[in-house]
Design a protein around this motif. Structure first.
Motif, PDB file in Angstrom:
ATOM      1  N   THR A   1       4.821   8.567  -5.630  1.00  0.00           N
ATOM      2  CA  THR A   1       4.278   7.716  -4.574  1.00  0.00           C
ATOM      3  C   THR A   1       5.342   6.723  -4.155  1.00  0.00           C
ATOM      4  O   THR A   1       6.238   6.376  -4.932  1.00  0.00           O
ATOM      5  CB  THR A   1       3.034   6.944  -5.049  1.00  0.00           C
ATOM      6  OG1 THR A   1       3.410   6.104  -6.150  1.00  0.00           O
ATOM      7  CG2 THR A   1       1.928   7.886  -5.490  1.00  0.00           C
TER       8      THR A   1
ATOM      9  N   THR B   1       9.895   1.338   5.072  1.00  0.00           N
ATOM     10  CA  THR B   1       9.864   2.135   3.848  1.00  0.00           C
ATOM     11  C   THR B   1      10.933   3.214   3.961  1.00  0.00           C
ATOM     12  O   THR B   1      11.011   3.913   4.973  1.00  0.00           O
ATOM     13  CB  THR B   1       8.489   2.790   3.663  1.00  0.00           C
ATOM     14  OG1 THR B   1       7.488   1.769   3.656  1.00  0.00           O
ATOM     15  CG2 THR B   1       8.425   3.582   2.364  1.00  0.00           C
TER      16      THR B   1
ATOM     17  N   ARG C   1       5.576   2.974  -1.962  1.00  0.00           N
ATOM     18  CA  ARG C   1       4.819   1.893  -1.336  1.00  0.00           C
ATOM     19  C   ARG C   1       5.541   1.342  -0.108  1.00  0.00           C
ATOM     20  O   ARG C   1       6.744   1.503   0.053  1.00  0.00           O
ATOM     21  CB  ARG C   1       4.574   0.757  -2.351  1.00  0.00           C
ATOM     22  CG  ARG C   1       3.662   1.166  -3.494  1.00  0.00           C
ATOM     23  CD  ARG C   1       3.372  -0.012  -4.427  1.00  0.00           C
ATOM     24  NE  ARG C   1       2.445   0.379  -5.490  1.00  0.00           N
ATOM     25  CZ  ARG C   1       1.136   0.375  -5.370  1.00  0.00           C
ATOM     26  NH1 ARG C   1       0.576  -0.024  -4.235  1.00  0.00           N
ATOM     27  NH2 ARG C   1       0.356   0.747  -6.370  1.00  0.00           N
TER      28      ARG C   1
ATOM     29  N   GLU D   1       2.424   9.821  -0.519  1.00  0.00           N
ATOM     30  CA  GLU D   1       1.849  10.341  -1.753  1.00  0.00           C
ATOM     31  C   GLU D   1       2.105  11.844  -1.823  1.00  0.00           C
ATOM     32  O   GLU D   1       1.794  12.570  -0.884  1.00  0.00           O
ATOM     33  CB  GLU D   1       0.333  10.088  -1.817  1.00  0.00           C
ATOM     34  CG  GLU D   1      -0.047   8.621  -1.860  1.00  0.00           C
ATOM     35  CD  GLU D   1      -1.538   8.424  -2.089  1.00  0.00           C
ATOM     36  OE1 GLU D   1      -2.147   9.290  -2.758  1.00  0.00           O
ATOM     37  OE2 GLU D   1      -2.090   7.440  -1.586  1.00  0.00           O
TER      38      GLU D   1
ATOM     39  N   GLU E   1       0.838  -1.194   0.000  1.00  0.00           N
ATOM     40  CA  GLU E   1       0.000   0.000   0.000  1.00  0.00           C
ATOM     41  C   GLU E   1       0.878   1.251   0.000  1.00  0.00           C
ATOM     42  O   GLU E   1       1.974   1.268   0.555  1.00  0.00           O
ATOM     43  CB  GLU E   1      -0.899   0.005   1.235  1.00  0.00           C
ATOM     44  CG  GLU E   1      -1.873   1.171   1.269  1.00  0.00           C
ATOM     45  CD  GLU E   1      -2.783   1.124   2.474  1.00  0.00           C
ATOM     46  OE1 GLU E   1      -3.582   2.062   2.646  1.00  0.00           O
ATOM     47  OE2 GLU E   1      -2.693   0.144   3.235  1.00  0.00           O
ATOM     48  N   CYS E   2       0.391   2.306  -0.635  1.00  0.00           N
ATOM     49  CA  CYS E   2       1.123   3.568  -0.647  1.00  0.00           C
ATOM     50  C   CYS E   2       1.216   4.128   0.768  1.00  0.00           C
ATOM     51  O   CYS E   2       0.197   4.286   1.439  1.00  0.00           O
ATOM     52  CB  CYS E   2       0.434   4.571  -1.550  1.00  0.00           C
ATOM     53  SG  CYS E   2       0.765   4.316  -3.284  1.00  0.00           S
TER      54      CYS E   2
ATOM     55  N   ARG F   1      -1.439   9.299  -7.775  1.00  0.00           N
ATOM     56  CA  ARG F   1      -1.747   8.444  -6.642  1.00  0.00           C
ATOM     57  C   ARG F   1      -1.508   7.014  -7.067  1.00  0.00           C
ATOM     58  O   ARG F   1      -1.443   6.715  -8.250  1.00  0.00           O
ATOM     59  CB  ARG F   1      -3.216   8.597  -6.228  1.00  0.00           C
ATOM     60  CG  ARG F   1      -3.558  10.024  -5.787  1.00  0.00           C
ATOM     61  CD  ARG F   1      -5.019  10.137  -5.414  1.00  0.00           C
ATOM     62  NE  ARG F   1      -5.364  11.506  -5.077  1.00  0.00           N
ATOM     63  CZ  ARG F   1      -6.597  11.895  -4.789  1.00  0.00           C
ATOM     64  NH1 ARG F   1      -7.584  11.006  -4.783  1.00  0.00           N
ATOM     65  NH2 ARG F   1      -6.846  13.145  -4.511  1.00  0.00           N
ATOM     66  N   CYS F   2      -1.340   6.125  -6.092  1.00  0.00           N
ATOM     67  CA  CYS F   2      -1.066   4.739  -6.441  1.00  0.00           C
ATOM     68  C   CYS F   2      -2.190   4.200  -7.295  1.00  0.00           C
ATOM     69  O   CYS F   2      -3.324   4.076  -6.850  1.00  0.00           O
ATOM     70  CB  CYS F   2      -0.907   3.889  -5.176  1.00  0.00           C
ATOM     71  SG  CYS F   2       0.650   4.167  -4.337  1.00  0.00           S
TER      72      CYS F   2
END
Length: 334
Positions: free
Chosen positions: A44, A200, A46, A9, A5-6, A328-329
């Motif tokens: 973005t 991340t 993830r 952003e 999931e992002c 956006r993702c």
């Protein structure tokens, strides 16, 4: 949050240093002044990804990571980290991110251990200090004062401090800049380990080799804009490699094999008066092989042969008009 999931952003992100106009941008109708450090960028990141912002000094990298870290508000556009505005909702984000800036701000009179303990006291759910120091290879230097640490060791101490809170997102501004070979390898290995654990990471770098050693995806910044984004191999492919040499006496560029067939996308005579020529190619091996076969078959020498691989550092383009404002993702950002 689900894997992949992002977690970051950015869309239409602007940052102006100094005075800004009513529109939030410099050079508007009101005649306000300022410096546009970040100019409408979007990207973005993830969960579990290592993403690098690559660019020369002044490209806008540090200004961007300061926005991600919540150290300043954007002049325009928006950025979210872990679903929150990192500046307006800093209390919701602060305990979940770690930040390494170029200046560590740690008092030189403290020992490495004391500095880490001091920082741990300001960190919710901090990992043991010894564990944080060991992550950066500084366990044996715990009792050494910061003023006696080498530049490499002090940089790694700042990194260990950034890891105290077991961050979900780690923001690193030029983590390998100025480090010696051993320390650089240690930082690279640590970043890979953190990624394997699900952290991340967003980092900045000045050279492509630094970025591709750490990141699986990167964006090249120039003049405050993102001009190329993709994997390291995709970014390299966007910049042609360079072959320079002097034609043998009595031979001319027109005597070479058809340059298009060799994968050459551009050529010129160098303006330094040396008479050398430059070939630009995204297919270095193919072009160089054909060129050397041509020279061997004619028993001639390509004097001063110089080959350079694709280098964004030498070819940062001027900001263009078609840069994406943000995504956006999985969707375009409006």
């Amino acid at each position: 949050m689900e894997s992949g999931e992002c977690v970051i952003e950015a869309a239409g992100l602007w940052r102006v240093h100094g005075r800004a106009g009513r529109s939030g941008r410099v050079g508007g109708a009101d005649g306000s002044a300022g410096v546009e450090a970040v100019r409408g960028i979007g990207f973005t990141v993830r969960r579990g990804e290592v993403f690098a912002l690559l660019g020369a000094d002044g490209a806008g990298k540090t200004s961007t990571v300061e926005l991600l870290a919540g150290l300043a508000p954007p002049t325009g556009g928006r950025v979210t980290v872990l679903g929150h505005d990192p500046y307006a909702q800093r209390r919701r984000v602060r305990s979940r991110i770690g930040v390494l800036l170029q200046e560590d701000g740690l008092p030189s009179g403290l020992t490495a251990g004391e500095a880490a303990v001091m920082w741990a006291g300001c960190t919710s759910g901090a990992r043991p200090v010894d564990e944080a120091l060991d992550l950066a290879g500084l366990g044996a230097r715990r009792n050494v004062r910061l003023g006696r640490l080498s530049g490499d060791e002090r940089r790694r101490l700042a990194l260990s401090v950034a890891l105290l809170g077991r961050p979900e997102v780690l923001v690193l501004d030029e983590p390998t800049a100025g480090l010696g070979p051993w320390a650089r390898r240690a930082v690279v290995e640590l970043v890979h380990r953190l990624r394997a654990e699900g952290t991340t990471v967003v980092l900045t770098a000045r050279r492509l080799e630094e970025a591709e050693a750490l990141a699986g995806r990167l964006a090249v910044m120039s003049g405050g804009r993102i001009v190329v984004e993709g994997t390291p191999s995709e970014v390299r492919a966007a910049y042609p490699s360079r072959i320079r040499f002097a034609m043998p006496p009595g031979w001319f560029v027109g005597d070479l094999p058809p340059l298009g067939a060799l994968g050459v996308v551009g050529h010129r005579e160098l303006p330094d008066g040396s008479g050398r020529v430059e070939l630009l190619t995204p297919e270095l091996q193919r072009t160089l092989t054909g060129l050397l076969i041509w020279a061997r078959e004619r028993a001639v020498e390509l004097e001063g042969l110089d080959v350079r691989t694709a280098s964004p550092e030498e070819a940062f383009p001027e900001p263009g008009e078609g840069d994406a404002a943000g995504v956006r993702c999985g969707t375009e950002a409006g």
